[in-house]
Design an enzyme around this catalytic site. Structure first.
Site, PDB file in Angstrom:
ATOM      1  N   ASN A 254       3.359  -1.891   1.320  1.00 21.14           N
ATOM      2  CA  ASN A 254       3.877  -0.875   0.414  1.00 21.14           C
ATOM      3  C   ASN A 254       3.414   0.480   0.955  1.00 21.14           C
ATOM      4  OD1 ASN A 254       4.514   0.848  -1.654  1.00 21.14           O
ATOM      5  ND2 ASN A 254       3.144  -0.074  -3.172  1.00 21.14           N
ATOM      6  N   TRP A 255       4.333   1.188   1.556  1.00 18.09           N
ATOM      7  CA  TRP A 255       3.971   2.462   2.218  1.00 18.09           C
ATOM      8  C   TRP A 255       3.767   3.590   1.217  1.00 18.09           C
ATOM      9  CZ3 TRP A 255       7.735   2.702   7.080  1.00 18.09           C
ATOM     10  CH2 TRP A 255       7.529   1.557   7.862  1.00 18.09           C
ATOM     11  N   LYS A 256       4.113   3.347  -0.028  1.00 13.53           N
ATOM     12  CA  LYS A 256       3.978   4.364  -1.080  1.00 13.53           C
ATOM     13  C   LYS A 256       4.622   5.693  -0.624  1.00 13.53           C
ATOM     14  CE  LYS A 256       0.091   1.826  -2.907  1.00 13.53           C
ATOM     15  NZ  LYS A 256      -1.152   1.819  -3.656  1.00 13.53           N
TER      16      LYS A 256
ATOM     17  N   HIS B 252       4.782  -2.034 -10.464  1.00 11.10           N
ATOM     18  CA  HIS B 252       3.585  -1.544  -9.782  1.00 11.10           C
ATOM     19  C   HIS B 252       2.777  -0.670 -10.746  1.00 11.10           C
ATOM     20  CE1 HIS B 252       0.877   0.368  -6.990  1.00 11.10           C
ATOM     21  NE2 HIS B 252       1.166  -0.597  -6.130  1.00 11.10           N
TER      22      HIS B 252
ATOM     23  N   GLU C  46       1.140   1.957 -10.374  1.00  4.35           N
ATOM     24  CA  GLU C  46       1.346   3.409 -10.264  1.00  4.35           C
ATOM     25  C   GLU C  46       2.599   3.838 -11.021  1.00  4.35           C
ATOM     26  OE1 GLU C  46       1.010   3.544  -5.995  1.00  4.35           O
ATOM     27  OE2 GLU C  46      -1.103   3.000  -6.192  1.00  4.35           O
TER      28      GLU C  46
ATOM     29  N   GLU D 177      -2.249  -7.366  -8.671  1.00  2.33           N
ATOM     30  CA  GLU D 177      -2.938  -6.197  -8.130  1.00  2.33           C
ATOM     31  C   GLU D 177      -3.856  -5.605  -9.194  1.00  2.33           C
ATOM     32  OE1 GLU D 177      -0.581  -4.373  -4.655  1.00  2.33           O
ATOM     33  OE2 GLU D 177       0.222  -3.507  -6.481  1.00  2.33           O
TER      34      GLU D 177
ATOM     35  N   GLY E  39      -6.544   1.039  -3.726  1.00  2.00           N
ATOM     36  CA  GLY E  39      -6.909   2.290  -3.058  1.00  2.00           C
ATOM     37  C   GLY E  39      -8.356   2.705  -3.272  1.00  2.00           C
TER      38      GLY E  39
ATOM     39  N   SER F  68      -6.847  -3.073  -1.972  1.00  2.00           N
ATOM     40  CA  SER F  68      -7.811  -2.927  -0.874  1.00  2.00           C
ATOM     41  C   SER F  68      -7.904  -4.169   0.014  1.00  2.00           C
ATOM     42  CB  SER F  68      -9.180  -2.532  -1.422  1.00  2.00           C
ATOM     43  OG  SER F  68      -9.094  -1.287  -2.083  1.00  2.00           O
TER      44      SER F  68
ATOM     45  N   GLY G 211      -1.374  -1.813   0.736  1.00  2.00           N
ATOM     46  CA  GLY G 211      -1.107  -0.377   0.674  1.00  2.00           C
ATOM     47  C   GLY G 211      -1.638   0.312   1.921  1.00  2.00           C
ATOM     48  N   GLY G 212      -2.806   0.917   1.814  1.00  2.00           N
ATOM     49  CA  GLY G 212      -3.385   1.726   2.891  1.00  2.00           C
ATOM     50  C   GLY G 212      -3.379   1.044   4.258  1.00  2.00           C
TER      51      GLY G 212
END
Ligand code: 13P
Length: 248
Positions: A9-11, A93, A95, A165, A171, A211, A232-233
């Site tokens: 997920n590149w956000k 998600h 967010e 998640e 993150g 993470s 993610g990251g």
């Protein structure tokens, strides 16, 4: 046998050239990878261009508006993302729940619309820190599933992927322990059995996100109920993402 899946997920990251470079690097290294489905959820503006690159990576959309078309300034419809080669969509998600107020009933609409367009929902669930600290995380996550996903019939639920998640792990560099992840994944599978049946419960992939990185993926993926990751990251770096994919 359910699928093993690693999804990035590149956000809201990367500029156009960076997105193409990352996608191309991952694509090149995937030649030797077997038995793992790899997905990327780039910012939607890059999807059309990425879809022209021949790749084993499935393309997903981070967001869409669950209508066919119309006067919804700034939104992208389910029909439009389907039309540019998207196969998967993120729904629920944390967010989007937190910053864009997407509630249970709107998420249910998104699930239904995605299935109408033969898109695979990757349905995200997970508790915030205060819920975990009050030891009510199982009820909380079960309720998210009941409210927005478990209305589906037996045929449609089997088209979905679930991603657990925990919000406190997203993150933050703080990962759920192997035991915490496995306990929630096993619980999700038990609810699938309760609302559907054992065969269906055994067939649905449940991914872990929060993470997850090249150092902890192997341990997390060794859990019997963890079928992969939503990253993610660490998905923004081709080397780390590849290492995660090769952790099975
Ligand atoms: P991080 O891997 O950066 O914690 O993000 C997880 C996530 O939200 C994936 O959807």
């Amino acid at each position: 046998m359910r699928k093993k899946i690693v999804a990035g997920n590149w956000k809201m990251n990367l500029l156009n050239a960076e997105a193409i470079k990352l996608f191309t690097e991952i694509t090149t290294s995937l030649a030797t990878v077997k038995n793992v489905e790899v997905l990327a959820f780039p910012p939607s503006i890059y999807i059309s261009e990425l879809s022209l690159i021949e790749s084993k990576i499935g393309l997903g959309a981070q967001n869409f508006y669950p209508k066919d078309k119309g006067a919804f300034t700034g939104e992208i419809s389910t029909a439009q993302i389907k039309n540019i080669g998207v196969t998967h969509v993120l729904i629920g998600h944390s967010e989007r729940r937190a910053y864009f107020n997407e509630d249970h009933s709107f998420l249910k609409e998104k699930v239904n619309s995605a299935l109408d367009y033969s898109l695979t929902p990757v349905f995200c669930c997970g508790e915030p820190l205060e819920i975990r600290e009050s030891n009510t995380e199982f009820e909380y996550v079960k309720n998210q599933l009941i409210e927005s996903l478990f209305h589906l019939n037996e045929t449609d639920i089997q088209k979905c992927v679930i991603a657990y998640e925990p919000v406190w792990a997203i993150g933050t560099g703080r990962t759920a322990t192997v035991e915490q992840a496995e306990a929630m994944h096993a619980a999700i599978r038990s609810w699938l059995k309760e609302y559907y049946n054992e065969t269906i419960a055994a067939s649905i992939s449940i991914l872990y996100g929060g993470s997850c990185n090249a150092s902890n993926a192997k341990e997390l993926f060794s859990n019997p109920n963890v079928d992969g990751g939503l990253i993610g990251g660490a998905a923004l770096d081709a080397t780390s993402f590849l290492q995660i994919i090769k952790s099975f």
